[in-house]
Design an enzyme around this catalytic site. Structure first.
Site, PDB file in Angstrom:
ATOM      1  N   HIS A  36      -0.702  29.489  -5.799  1.00  0.00           N
ATOM      2  CA  HIS A  36       0.167  29.100  -4.675  1.00  0.00           C
ATOM      3  C   HIS A  36      -0.610  28.246  -3.670  1.00  0.00           C
ATOM      4  CE1 HIS A  36       2.384  33.143  -5.471  1.00  0.00           C
ATOM      5  NE2 HIS A  36       3.172  32.170  -5.902  1.00  0.00           N
ATOM      6  N   LYS A  39      13.402  42.892  -6.274  1.00  0.00           N
ATOM      7  CA  LYS A  39      12.206  42.912  -7.118  1.00  0.00           C
ATOM      8  C   LYS A  39      11.256  44.060  -6.759  1.00  0.00           C
ATOM      9  CE  LYS A  39      11.341  38.120  -8.630  1.00  0.00           C
ATOM     10  NZ  LYS A  39      10.356  37.028  -8.452  1.00  0.00           N
ATOM     11  N   ARG A  52       4.161  25.840 -13.968  1.00  0.00           N
ATOM     12  CA  ARG A  52       2.955  26.254 -14.683  1.00  0.00           C
ATOM     13  C   ARG A  52       3.010  25.847 -16.146  1.00  0.00           C
ATOM     14  NH1 ARG A  52       3.514  32.263 -12.608  1.00  0.00           N
ATOM     15  NH2 ARG A  52       5.570  31.626 -13.311  1.00  0.00           N
ATOM     16  N   SER A  75       1.862  36.268  -9.544  1.00  0.00           N
ATOM     17  CA  SER A  75       1.726  37.450  -8.676  1.00  0.00           C
ATOM     18  C   SER A  75       1.924  38.719  -9.492  1.00  0.00           C
ATOM     19  CB  SER A  75       2.760  37.399  -7.555  1.00  0.00           C
ATOM     20  OG  SER A  75       2.575  36.252  -6.760  1.00  0.00           O
TER      21      SER A  75
HETATM   22  O1  PNS Z   1       8.536  32.946  -6.240  1.00  0.00           O
HETATM   23  P1  PNS Z   1       9.891  33.164  -6.827  1.00  0.00           P
HETATM   24  O2  PNS Z   1      10.297  34.592  -6.676  1.00  0.00           O
HETATM   25  O3  PNS Z   1       9.985  32.661  -8.234  1.00  0.00           O
HETATM   26  O4  PNS Z   1      10.922  32.280  -5.954  1.00  0.00           O
HETATM   27  C1  PNS Z   1      12.287  32.211  -6.264  1.00  0.00           C
HETATM   28  C2  PNS Z   1      13.057  31.527  -5.124  1.00  0.00           C
HETATM   29  C3  PNS Z   1      12.764  32.189  -3.801  1.00  0.00           C
HETATM   30  C4  PNS Z   1      12.690  30.082  -5.059  1.00  0.00           C
HETATM   31  C5  PNS Z   1      14.567  31.631  -5.463  1.00  0.00           C
HETATM   32  O5  PNS Z   1      14.871  32.950  -5.833  1.00  0.00           O
HETATM   33  C6  PNS Z   1      15.456  31.222  -4.302  1.00  0.00           C
HETATM   34  O6  PNS Z   1      15.523  30.073  -3.930  1.00  0.00           O
HETATM   35  N1  PNS Z   1      16.133  32.220  -3.715  1.00  0.00           N
HETATM   36  C7  PNS Z   1      17.016  32.018  -2.577  1.00  0.00           C
HETATM   37  C8  PNS Z   1      18.467  32.270  -2.977  1.00  0.00           C
HETATM   38  C9  PNS Z   1      19.082  31.026  -3.560  1.00  0.00           C
HETATM   39  O7  PNS Z   1      19.176  29.994  -2.927  1.00  0.00           O
HETATM   40  N2  PNS Z   1      19.523  31.131  -4.812  1.00  0.00           N
HETATM   41  C10 PNS Z   1      20.138  30.062  -5.525  1.00  0.00           C
HETATM   42  C11 PNS Z   1      19.120  29.152  -6.178  1.00  0.00           C
HETATM   43  S1  PNS Z   1      19.803  28.547  -7.668  1.00  0.00           S
END
Ligand code: PNS
Length: 159
Positions: free
Chosen positions: A18, A42, A91, A129
């Protein structure tokens, strides 16, 4: 016009992968907001406040980077922050389908925004993570994966 981006994620906890993405994207855009999602579903190891604090510590020398938590849709947070770009690290091919789906959904919901993908540095391609927590939960060495103070915080949680 100021180029403002949001780097969203759970960051539970922040890893060297990150940090690599944060440092590189902070060079590309004028202002970077790291958006920390609580991700209650989660069952996170760290509270959102703890994750924000860790990110503030690792970014303290980057003047154009701020850290905030957000709940709800990413596109709504982009609007509140007046940000045009989303930063995500890629990644491996396994990330691609999910990331493309998110980027395209966000583009439909907020057509004036774009997702910028940065290829994760090869040295961090394996890192997540989740694996950091898995290794630490069995007492393994995570010093190559996260900053020292983060490693300490992770071990404290499992002690
Ligand atoms: O680090 P992560 O957990 O892979 O991040 C995922 C994240 C936070 C980018 C994604 O879950 C997100 O944008 N969540 C906010 C809710 C949202 O907008 N969902 C629709 C996206 S298609």
């Amino acid at each position: 016009m100021i180029k403002r981006a949001v780097y969203p994620g759970s960051f539970d906890p922040v890893t060297l992968g990150h940090i690599d993405i944060i440092e590189r994207s902070a060079e590309i855009v004028d202002e970077l907001v790291i958006g920390v999602l609580p991700n209650k579903g989660k069952n996170p190891l760290f509270s959102v406040q703890e994750r924000v604090k860790m990110l503030q510590t690792v970014t303290r020398d980057l003047p154009n980077v701020t850290v905030e938590s957000f709940d709800g849709l990413l596109v709504d947070f982009l609007r509140v922050k007046d940000a045009e770009f989303v930063i995500r690290g890629l990644r491996a091919i396994t990330d691609f389908e999910y990331e493309l789906q998110m980027a395209q959904t966000n583009k439909i919901m907020a057509p004036n925004t774009d997702t910028i993908f940065l290829a994760t540095g090869l040295e961090y391609a394996y890192l997540s993570s989740t694996t950091v927590k898995e290794v630490a939960s069995y007492g393994g060495d995570i010093s190559k994966f996260v900053p020292d103070f983060v490693a300490e915080a992770v071990y404290t949680k499992y002690r």
